[in-house]
Structures are given as structure tokens and as C-alpha cells.
Design a protein around this motif. Structure first.
Motif, short mmCIF file in Angstrom:
data_model
loop_
_atom_site.label_atom_id
_atom_site.label_comp_id
_atom_site.label_asym_id
_atom_site.label_seq_id
_atom_site.Cartn_x
_atom_site.Cartn_y
_atom_site.Cartn_z
N LEU A 142 0.82 -1.21 0.00
CA LEU A 142 0.00 0.00 0.00
C LEU A 142 0.86 1.26 0.00
O LEU A 142 0.55 2.23 -0.69
CB LEU A 142 -0.96 0.01 1.19
CG LEU A 142 -1.97 1.16 1.21
CD1 LEU A 142 -2.76 1.25 -0.09
CD2 LEU A 142 -2.91 1.00 2.40
N SER A 143 1.95 1.24 0.71
CA SER A 143 2.87 2.38 0.71
C SER A 143 3.36 2.66 -0.70
O SER A 143 3.40 3.81 -1.15
CB SER A 143 4.06 2.10 1.64
OG SER A 143 4.98 3.16 1.60
N THR A 144 3.70 1.62 -1.43
CA THR A 144 4.17 1.77 -2.82
C THR A 144 3.06 2.31 -3.71
O THR A 144 3.29 3.20 -4.54
CB THR A 144 4.68 0.41 -3.35
OG1 THR A 144 5.73 -0.04 -2.49
CG2 THR A 144 5.18 0.54 -4.77
N ILE A 145 1.84 1.81 -3.54
CA ILE A 145 0.70 2.29 -4.33
C ILE A 145 0.47 3.78 -4.11
O ILE A 145 0.29 4.55 -5.05
CB ILE A 145 -0.58 1.49 -4.00
CG1 ILE A 145 -0.45 0.06 -4.53
CG2 ILE A 145 -1.83 2.17 -4.56
CD1 ILE A 145 -1.53 -0.89 -4.04
N VAL A 146 0.51 4.21 -2.85
CA VAL A 146 0.30 5.63 -2.54
C VAL A 146 1.44 6.46 -3.11
O VAL A 146 1.20 7.51 -3.73
CB VAL A 146 0.15 5.85 -1.02
CG1 VAL A 146 0.16 7.33 -0.67
CG2 VAL A 146 -1.13 5.19 -0.51
N GLU A 147 2.66 6.00 -2.95
CA GLU A 147 3.81 6.76 -3.46
C GLU A 147 3.77 6.90 -4.98
O GLU A 147 4.09 7.95 -5.53
CB GLU A 147 5.12 6.08 -3.04
CG GLU A 147 6.33 6.89 -3.42
CD GLU A 147 7.61 6.31 -2.84
OE1 GLU A 147 8.63 7.01 -2.91
OE2 GLU A 147 7.62 5.17 -2.35
N GLU A 148 3.32 5.86 -5.66
CA GLU A 148 3.30 5.88 -7.14
C GLU A 148 2.09 6.63 -7.71
O GLU A 148 2.12 7.04 -8.86
CB GLU A 148 3.31 4.45 -7.68
CG GLU A 148 4.63 3.75 -7.47
CD GLU A 148 4.63 2.30 -7.93
OE1 GLU A 148 3.55 1.78 -8.32
OE2 GLU A 148 5.70 1.68 -7.88
N ASN A 149 1.04 6.80 -6.91
CA ASN A 149 -0.20 7.36 -7.46
C ASN A 149 -0.78 8.58 -6.75
O ASN A 149 -1.52 9.33 -7.37
CB ASN A 149 -1.29 6.27 -7.47
CG ASN A 149 -0.94 5.13 -8.37
OD1 ASN A 149 -1.00 5.27 -9.58
ND2 ASN A 149 -0.54 4.01 -7.80
N PHE A 150 -0.49 8.76 -5.46
CA PHE A 150 -1.26 9.74 -4.71
C PHE A 150 -0.44 10.78 -3.94
O PHE A 150 -0.98 11.43 -3.05
CB PHE A 150 -2.22 9.03 -3.75
CG PHE A 150 -3.15 8.08 -4.44
CD1 PHE A 150 -4.04 8.54 -5.40
CD2 PHE A 150 -3.12 6.72 -4.16
CE1 PHE A 150 -4.90 7.66 -6.06
CE2 PHE A 150 -3.97 5.83 -4.81
CZ PHE A 150 -4.86 6.31 -5.76
N THR A 151 0.82 10.96 -4.28
CA THR A 151 1.56 12.06 -3.66
C THR A 151 1.07 13.36 -4.29
O THR A 151 0.43 13.36 -5.35
CB THR A 151 3.08 11.92 -3.89
OG1 THR A 151 3.33 11.98 -5.30
CG2 THR A 151 3.63 10.64 -3.29
N TRP A 152 1.38 14.49 -3.66
CA TRP A 152 0.95 15.78 -4.21
C TRP A 152 1.47 15.95 -5.64
O TRP A 152 0.74 16.44 -6.51
CB TRP A 152 1.46 16.93 -3.33
CG TRP A 152 0.74 17.04 -2.02
CD1 TRP A 152 1.26 16.83 -0.78
CD2 TRP A 152 -0.64 17.37 -1.81
NE1 TRP A 152 0.30 17.01 0.18
CE2 TRP A 152 -0.88 17.34 -0.44
CE3 TRP A 152 -1.69 17.67 -2.67
CZ2 TRP A 152 -2.12 17.62 0.12
CZ3 TRP A 152 -2.95 17.95 -2.11
CH2 TRP A 152 -3.14 17.92 -0.74
N GLU A 153 2.70 15.53 -5.90
CA GLU A 153 3.28 15.67 -7.23
C GLU A 153 2.52 14.84 -8.26
O GLU A 153 2.22 15.31 -9.36
CB GLU A 153 4.76 15.28 -7.23
CG GLU A 153 5.65 16.20 -6.42
CD GLU A 153 5.61 15.92 -4.91
OE1 GLU A 153 5.13 14.84 -4.47
OE2 GLU A 153 6.04 16.80 -4.15
N LYS A 154 2.21 13.59 -7.91
CA LYS A 154 1.50 12.71 -8.85
C LYS A 154 0.08 13.23 -9.13
O LYS A 154 -0.38 13.21 -10.27
CB LYS A 154 1.42 11.27 -8.29
CG LYS A 154 2.76 10.61 -8.15
CD LYS A 154 3.38 10.32 -9.49
CE LYS A 154 4.70 9.59 -9.29
NZ LYS A 154 5.36 9.25 -10.52
N VAL A 155 -0.59 13.69 -8.09
CA VAL A 155 -1.94 14.21 -8.27
C VAL A 155 -1.90 15.48 -9.13
O VAL A 155 -2.75 15.66 -10.01
CB VAL A 155 -2.61 14.48 -6.91
CG1 VAL A 155 -3.93 15.21 -7.07
CG2 VAL A 155 -2.83 13.15 -6.17
#
Length: 167
Positions: A142-155
Motif C-alpha cells: 500500500l505504501s508503494t501504491i500511494v507513493e506511485e499514485n497519490f503524492t501531491w506531485e502525482k496528483v
């Protein structure tokens, strides 16, 4: 420990979180970080605590103690009556915590099968999921999923792409 970060208010279902935690008899603590929207509600919550429940009060988002809390906890609990999905849950997931979050709202779209979902209107659902989330080993997926998809930069990137497609 189990961590709650957010406003200490009825919508966040903090009172039932405290009561459910007391029912678990888990050999750990429940740590609550945040300010209260209502002194009356905060007092109701404080009347329910036992020695395993700790109120730390509000912390600034950039406070290193807050980051430490996310990193050190086993579970981030957010049994709100509604979330979209909750920055607290995203931050906790990014830090590697197990996530117990409300089934009300869009959290499942973010966390998939890697979180424990509670019915905030069902007290037993909160108790059971607290126990399961705490007893489960931490999982870095889940940490990897959030890092790859939902950081401020990715959003921000995805938002820009959406605007560019519309234009």
C-alpha cells in the motif's frame, strides 16, 4: 500503537473509536492527535479513556513528531462517517502503517484490498477491524501504491493532464 490524526469531532467517530479500542483489550495504545471542534465532544471522549488512550493535542503538519508518529504506529484508524479518503489515511499508508478506514466514501478506490474497511455505524465492525489491522503484519504494498499514485506531485501531474486533454 494505533494512531488517529484529525479533528476530534463527531463526524470522525472518535468517541466510538475510543470505545471500540477499549473493547479490544489489545496490548497497545491508542494515540489521538488533533484539535477538537467542540469542547463538549472532547470532554465526552476524555471520559471514555483508560490508561491506554493518549491525547497529544494538535500538531502542525510539518512537525517532525507527527512524521514520527506515522512511522512508528502499527495502524492508522479513521472510522469516520464519511471520508474522501482522508489525508491521514494516505499519509499513514505512505509511512507504512496498516490502514483501518471507513467504508463510507471513496477510500476503497484508493486502498483497494490493502486496508481494513469499517462500517462506522456498526460498533462491532470497528472492534473487529481494529483487532485484525493491529494483528496483521505491516505490508509495504500500500505504501508503494500511494507513493506511485497519490503524492501531491502525482496528483498535480494527473490534474494537469486532465486539463490539457479538456483544452
Amino acid at each position: 500503537f494505533i494512531l488517529f490524526v484529525g479533528r476530534i469531532e463527531d463526524r470522525k467517530n472518535v468517541l466510538n473509536l475510543i470505545r471500540a479500542f477499549r473493547e479490544t483489550d489489545l496490548d497497545t495504545n491508542l494515540v489521538l492527535i488533533g484539535r477538537s471542534a467542540s469542547q463538549k465532544y472532547l470532554e465526552m471522549c476524555k471520559r471514555e479513556v483508560d490508561k491506554r488512550v493518549v491525547f497529544l493535542g494538535p500538531m502542525k503538519h510539518e512537525d517532525p513528531m507527527l512524521l514520527s508518529a506515522y512511522k512508528a504506529c502499527k495502524v492508522v484508524a479513521l472510522p469516520s462517517y464519511y471520508e474522501t479518503p482522508g489525508l491521514t489515511a494516505l499519509e499513514g499508508a505512505l509511512a507504512g502503517a496498516n490502514i483501518m478506514v471507513t467504508a463510507e466514501g471513496s477510500a476503497r478506490e484508493y486502498f483497494g484490498d490493502y486496508a481494513w474497511y469499517v462500517d462506522p455505524y456498526n460498533f462491532d465492525s470497528i472492534v473487529v477491524n481494529l483487532i485484525q489491522a493491529y494483528e496483521a503484519p505491516k505490508n509495504t504494498v500500500l505504501s508503494t501504491i500511494v507513493e506511485e499514485n497519490f503524492t501531491w506531485e502525482k496528483v498535480a501531474e494527473k490534474t494537469l493532464q486532465a486539463y490539457e486533454e479538456i483544452i
